[in-house]
Design a protein around this motif. Structure first.
Motif, PDB file in Angstrom:
ATOM      1  N   ASP A 295       3.830  -0.298   7.910  1.00 60.38           N
ATOM      2  CA  ASP A 295       3.535   1.071   8.313  1.00 60.38           C
ATOM      3  C   ASP A 295       3.691   1.291   9.815  1.00 60.38           C
ATOM      4  OD1 ASP A 295       2.766   3.695   7.857  1.00 60.38           O
ATOM      5  OD2 ASP A 295       0.687   3.256   8.340  1.00 60.38           O
ATOM      6  N   TYR A 296       3.679   0.202  10.588  1.00 57.25           N
ATOM      7  CA  TYR A 296       3.764   0.351  12.035  1.00 57.25           C
ATOM      8  C   TYR A 296       5.163   0.142  12.587  1.00 57.25           C
ATOM      9  CZ  TYR A 296      -1.194   0.946  12.533  1.00 57.25           C
ATOM     10  OH  TYR A 296      -2.455   1.458  12.460  1.00 57.25           O
ATOM     11  N   LEU A 297       6.142  -0.116  11.696  1.00 59.90           N
ATOM     12  CA  LEU A 297       7.499  -0.371  12.182  1.00 59.90           C
ATOM     13  C   LEU A 297       8.252   0.922  12.414  1.00 59.90           C
ATOM     14  CD1 LEU A 297       8.665  -3.385  10.059  1.00 59.90           C
ATOM     15  CD2 LEU A 297       7.781  -3.330  12.373  1.00 59.90           C
TER      16      LEU A 297
ATOM     17  N   GLU B 208       0.832  -1.206   0.000  1.00 59.67           N
ATOM     18  CA  GLU B 208       0.000   0.000   0.000  1.00 59.67           C
ATOM     19  C   GLU B 208       0.863   1.251   0.000  1.00 59.67           C
ATOM     20  OE1 GLU B 208      -3.114  -0.077  -0.321  1.00 59.67           O
ATOM     21  OE2 GLU B 208      -3.780  -2.041   0.376  1.00 59.67           O
ATOM     22  N   VAL B 209       0.246   2.383  -0.289  1.00 62.81           N
ATOM     23  CA  VAL B 209       0.955   3.665  -0.277  1.00 62.81           C
ATOM     24  C   VAL B 209       1.513   3.951   1.120  1.00 62.81           C
ATOM     25  CG1 VAL B 209       0.688   6.151  -0.610  1.00 62.81           C
ATOM     26  CG2 VAL B 209      -0.409   4.578  -2.180  1.00 62.81           C
ATOM     27  N   ALA B 210       0.809   3.509   2.156  1.00 60.81           N
ATOM     28  CA  ALA B 210       1.296   3.713   3.527  1.00 60.81           C
ATOM     29  C   ALA B 210       2.667   3.066   3.706  1.00 60.81           C
ATOM     30  CB  ALA B 210       0.302   3.126   4.527  1.00 60.81           C
TER      31      ALA B 210
ATOM     32  N   ARG C  24      10.148   7.409   4.829  1.00 57.71           N
ATOM     33  CA  ARG C  24      10.523   8.006   6.120  1.00 57.71           C
ATOM     34  C   ARG C  24      11.811   7.400   6.660  1.00 57.71           C
ATOM     35  NH1 ARG C  24       5.143   7.454   7.228  1.00 57.71           N
ATOM     36  NH2 ARG C  24       5.427   5.676   8.610  1.00 57.71           N
TER      37      ARG C  24
ATOM     38  N   GLU D 104       2.819  -5.128  10.271  1.00 57.42           N
ATOM     39  CA  GLU D 104       2.644  -4.432   9.003  1.00 57.42           C
ATOM     40  C   GLU D 104       3.705  -3.344   8.899  1.00 57.42           C
ATOM     41  OE1 GLU D 104      -1.841  -4.816   7.608  1.00 57.42           O
ATOM     42  OE2 GLU D 104      -1.597  -3.346   9.210  1.00 57.42           O
TER      43      GLU D 104
ATOM     44  N   TRP E 271       5.282   5.224   2.059  1.00 60.38           N
ATOM     45  CA  TRP E 271       5.595   6.354   2.948  1.00 60.38           C
ATOM     46  C   TRP E 271       6.508   5.911   4.091  1.00 60.38           C
ATOM     47  CZ3 TRP E 271       0.189   9.095   3.749  1.00 60.38           C
ATOM     48  CH2 TRP E 271      -0.213   9.651   2.529  1.00 60.38           C
TER      49      TRP E 271
END
Lengths: 197, 197
Positions: free
Chosen positions: A180-182, A86-88, A95, A178, A91
């Motif tokens: 995005d949460y790392l 996903e795009v998340a 980051r 997932e 991102w």
């Protein structure tokens, strides 16, 4: 109870992830109490986003230009392609600063349970991009979930004829987690220690 | 990282209560992925709210009409006036269904620490409304906080010349708690067992 406009606003806010009916009410009140600093700028930002932001036809990223800024950036390494769900996730990798190539956003994973097959994902475009002689490595940066790993297996097979090296993120991504949460450190370690699929 | 429009949207969303920078990113992505069902309706709802919803000049409630729907409702008991700190408290009492009179939203409490004196609150309007012969009882439904109780004391003194009965919510409101966070049952009990101030 409250005005129909406020009720509607609350109902819509409650559909955002992380906001329930109660916090949506709080958010609506905060918006109404801070009209000029928050309500009006947010209304405008949403309208502008709706108008300007599109899906990149090349990689699936969201940006105000098509192709997106990452695809157009001449400083990116054209030999590296990083596949994300996903795009998340894109991102999150941006980051962390651990990746200097380009991306390909699948739009999800294969999922027998949810009935998502290869044709529902951006896979044809990926195979086409991987066949570009400039691309030498495709990094399958998918989540360490059952569906993510199944999808990585499937993609490694689909990409084999293209003659690119396919790699995966190293162990370090917690199982069941997932992207995005790392934290950035874990993502950087995983990116550096990537290994053949 | 992402487009400027998306970054701006995330920054604004992160200023809503209950959303931090990470959940604001998730919310922005959800909005972008559900343009027609969520992003566009929310943009429109915010614009409409900004345009139509005003503060009721009589009671301080938020509504699309001025005076507000509660003030105009002919089925409300004109002899009862319920003083609350914020519109959120008015909504909480309306949800409980325990009150059938009209409201007066103070706009906060007296607070020595925050430098909020009587002139910063909607107190002059309250005294005027309480002086209406039709009003017989003013219920001071303020939070069971130090500031809330100080404000209730102050209001009871200010309202004494108007010749109305001033009451407070019964014990049952947890000490240190705020009205908006109470369940309907507790609010109903407290409303029924109200006693002279």
């Amino acid at each position: 109870m409250a005005a129909a406009e406020i009720e509607r606003l609350i109902r819509l806010l409650a559909r955002l992830p992380g906001l329930g009916p109660r916090s949506a009410r709080r958010a609506a009140l905060t918006l109404l109490q801070r009209r000029e600093q928050l309500l009006e700028p947010l209304a405008q930002a949403l309208a502008e986003t709706a108008e300007k932001v599109t899906v990149c036809s090349r990689c699936g990223n969201l940006d105000s230009s098509d192709p997106c800024g990452v695809c157009l950036d001449p400083k990116r390494d054209p030999s590296l392609l990083c596949v994300v769900e996903e795009v998340a996730d894109l991102w999150a990798l941006e980051r962390s600063g651990a990746f200097i190539g380009r991306y390909h956003v699948l739009g999800g994973t294969l999922s027998a349970l949810d009935g998502r097959g290869p044709e529902q994902l951006r896979i044809a475009g990926l195979v086409e991009r991987a066949s570009d002689p400039a691309v030498t490595e495709v990094i399958l940066a998918l989540g360490a979930t059952v569906d993510g790993q199944t999808t990585a297996h499937y993609l490694a097979e689909r990409l084999a004829p293209a003659g690119v090296t396919t790699t995966r993120l190293a162990h370090g991504v917690p199982v069941g987690g997932e992207l995005d949460y790392l934290d950035d450190g874990t993502l950087t370690t995983a990116m550096k220690a990537r290994r053949p699929a």
